[in-house]
Design an enzyme around this catalytic site. Sequence first.
Site, short mmCIF file in Angstrom:
data_model
loop_
_atom_site.label_atom_id
_atom_site.label_comp_id
_atom_site.label_asym_id
_atom_site.label_seq_id
_atom_site.Cartn_x
_atom_site.Cartn_y
_atom_site.Cartn_z
N GLY A 1 -25.05 24.41 -1.05
CA GLY A 1 -23.59 24.56 -0.95
C GLY A 1 -23.06 25.51 -2.00
CB VAL B 1 -29.45 22.08 4.18
CG1 VAL B 1 -30.23 20.79 3.89
CG2 VAL B 1 -29.62 23.07 3.04
CG ASP C 1 -14.01 18.10 -1.65
OD1 ASP C 1 -13.67 18.01 -2.84
OD2 ASP C 1 -13.41 18.80 -0.81
N GLY D 1 -19.81 26.28 -2.70
CA GLY D 1 -18.39 26.09 -3.00
C GLY D 1 -18.15 26.12 -4.50
CG PHE D 2 -14.22 25.69 -6.18
CD1 PHE D 2 -13.81 26.75 -6.98
CD2 PHE D 2 -13.54 25.43 -5.00
CE1 PHE D 2 -12.73 27.54 -6.59
CE2 PHE D 2 -12.46 26.22 -4.62
CZ PHE D 2 -12.05 27.28 -5.41
CB ALA E 1 -10.63 23.70 -6.49
CD GLU F 1 -0.57 24.28 -0.83
OE1 GLU F 1 -0.40 24.34 -2.05
OE2 GLU F 1 -1.70 24.30 -0.32
#
Lengths: 418, 418
Positions: free
Chosen positions: A8, A77, A297, A10-11, A313, A168
Amino acid sequence: MKHVVIVGGGFAGLNAAKVLGKSEKVKVTLIDKRNYHLFQPLLYQVAMAALSPADIAAPIRSLLSEYKYVSVIQDEVKNIDLNNKIVITQELQFNYDYLIMALGTQHAYFGNEKWEEFAPGLKTIEQATEIRRRVLVAFEKAEIENDPEKKKEYLTFVIVGGGPTGVELAGAIGEMTRFTLSRDFKNIDPKLARIILIEAAPRILTMYSEKLSSKAVRDLESLGVQVWTSSKVTNVNEKGVEIGEEIIRSKTVLWAAGVKPSKLNASLGVELGPMGRVLVQKDLTIKVYPNAYVLGDQALFINKYEKPLPALAPVALQQGKFAAKNILLEIEGKPKGEFEYNDKGQAATIGRSKAIVETSKFKFSGFFAWLTWIAIHIYYLTGFRNRVFVIFSWAWSHLTFGRGARLIVPKKWQFYDE
Amino acid sequence: MKHVVIVGGGFAGLNAAKVLGKSEKVKVTLIDKRNYHLFQPLLYQVAMAALSPADIAAPIRSLLSEYKYVSVIQDEVKNIDLNNKIVITQELQFNYDYLIMALGTQHAYFGNEKWEEFAPGLKTIEQATEIRRRVLVAFEKAEIENDPEKKKEYLTFVIVGGGPTGVELAGAIGEMTRFTLSRDFKNIDPKLARIILIEAAPRILTMYSEKLSSKAVRDLESLGVQVWTSSKVTNVNEKGVEIGEEIIRSKTVLWAAGVKPSKLNASLGVELGPMGRVLVQKDLTIKVYPNAYVLGDQALFINKYEKPLPALAPVALQQGKFAAKNILLEIEGKPKGEFEYNDKGQAATIGRSKAIVETSKFKFSGFFAWLTWIAIHIYYLTGFRNRVFVIFSWAWSHLTFGRGARLIVPKKWQFYDE
């Protein structure tokens, strides 16, 4: 040399790779099914035609190119064997000494997966451009529609979910209809578009104080968004949305109501928390598997106040750095630490120049909160070569009330009476 | 001495009586079923707890007490015999030389009279206090209700009809929920009340320019009101409102969608226009009956541009004065004139300090428009002994965001699950 496999980009995964990349003691393999890292907090701006996908997506490979012992694999994966320490992808398999899993979440429909067709979520670039297409096409359809009933359906936007993403999105549609588009059409007045934000809980933005949540409602209202709280969606179909006995006809329903974890979680054979997140220990490893970290997450981390950490994040980012450092400490034979989240607060933006910011010390809203929000997001865009373009795009759309990215991409979805 | 019988003590009848009262050549009988003249343009302020009934209702008798030859009868007119020049009331009958009819209108449900129970109109003091009761009781009910579904129904206010009355009601509920009541409750946040203004036409306030109508939408939105245009109500019942296939559950539906004339009109045996208004000639008399005038909302006067005059207080007021003068001219053997409406423009207010004003020369909105609106209404309150109280009430509620008249009067109507 120890081998760390990161699943992964991501952040969490990206920041772990950056810390590990500085060491000469480990080699790192980062696997992601995408070739890019996505700056997800700004994904709604792509959906709302303010930014282009490339503004918030950067190739993982180039973000990590300076690190000699880090390799990047674009692959999906398929399975993880924790006992034998093997990661199996579509094409290959990798033995590891340490595993860092940070697969994030997908949007979820709580057992009503057939709603997805009518109410797309906002987790990927493809979904963002699809939402952008639906919203922009709805105005075009309304412009040429003669039947006032249908016209109204095209001009009704329902956003399900009053968390930051829903707020948002709704705020951005409000701004778009009330300002940007208001002069572009001849046969419709975009200012008369109905925008309804639906939340099942008694208030929106429950992670914020009641006062800021209430402020957000007022800011949304000033953009033409009506907030329906205590409203649980019971059906979504081609006609619109049902909330118990209430029915709203709408051609554009957007889903921001919930997430579910990667389906890999269930196959790990480890303890899962509510919502299927992997329960981790104080050092972010899985019980019985001290070499396997789960972050962001995907993980359920219970802090000292017995509260799960939010899916944000900054949590993922801090956990990524922490896990990497812990692995390096262990390799050096030093004692490992326990993760503690340094909560710097949270911020959400509502439309063009308003936001709410809440930290342990301060709560504020309005224009200054919006500047704070901008500053935070520009800070976290560090490392993106296109940061300067994002700033420029923002400044431009702020000054002109315009939206530079009003492209309608080829369609994958049709309105039901086409 | 000629006898003029005036039926109806509204703006037209009252002003006709005042002009005729100054003459020594006629005696006047004004018949009204109420003992008071109602300043109808401010009736919504009674419904919304900002003014008391007595602030906008003055006894007709005292308004006309200075005129020696004017007598006031409180009685209901049952029949009018135009051929024999007789007005028949419940108790008495009156022969006349000249007749002035100005009976106004009632609210109408276009053949769905059973909706009235669930959606009261706003034409009388009783209706205003009933609306006030329903709105205030809804908040009290919501405060003690545990079921979130029902709580939501109590906190949903639907106003049907996007004319000035509907807009003013919706704006006032918006102001009340977003400002006045927001701190008074413990278990509910009145700011989360849903307020929906429903209009069948493609825009609200169709008698105003598109620009001002659009401005009004934005002002309503800033007070939390969502405007649904092109939305025709197809059913109203104890559950709420249906708009075609859309359903909104609400305990408080208010009707401002239409009016119908006095049922006396049909019995006159004269030509009626669309909506049953009495068609009048250039001098405001009925064809064949040169001694019988019909004025105000009851009359259909087609102006030189072939457009019917709007149902507004200034039209009634000017017609009342004109008819009286014409009668005096005729008695003096002088030639009669033709009525021409001196259109000074129109104004509608939205919430606490916003309004729209439109004249043939100017169109403006915002705070200055609101001041203009205030000035106009205070000017027209001339003759009301309680004018000073109205000004004081206004100033007070403006400064304090308060509503001084939050009385819940004894109930005549119950919520359906009580």
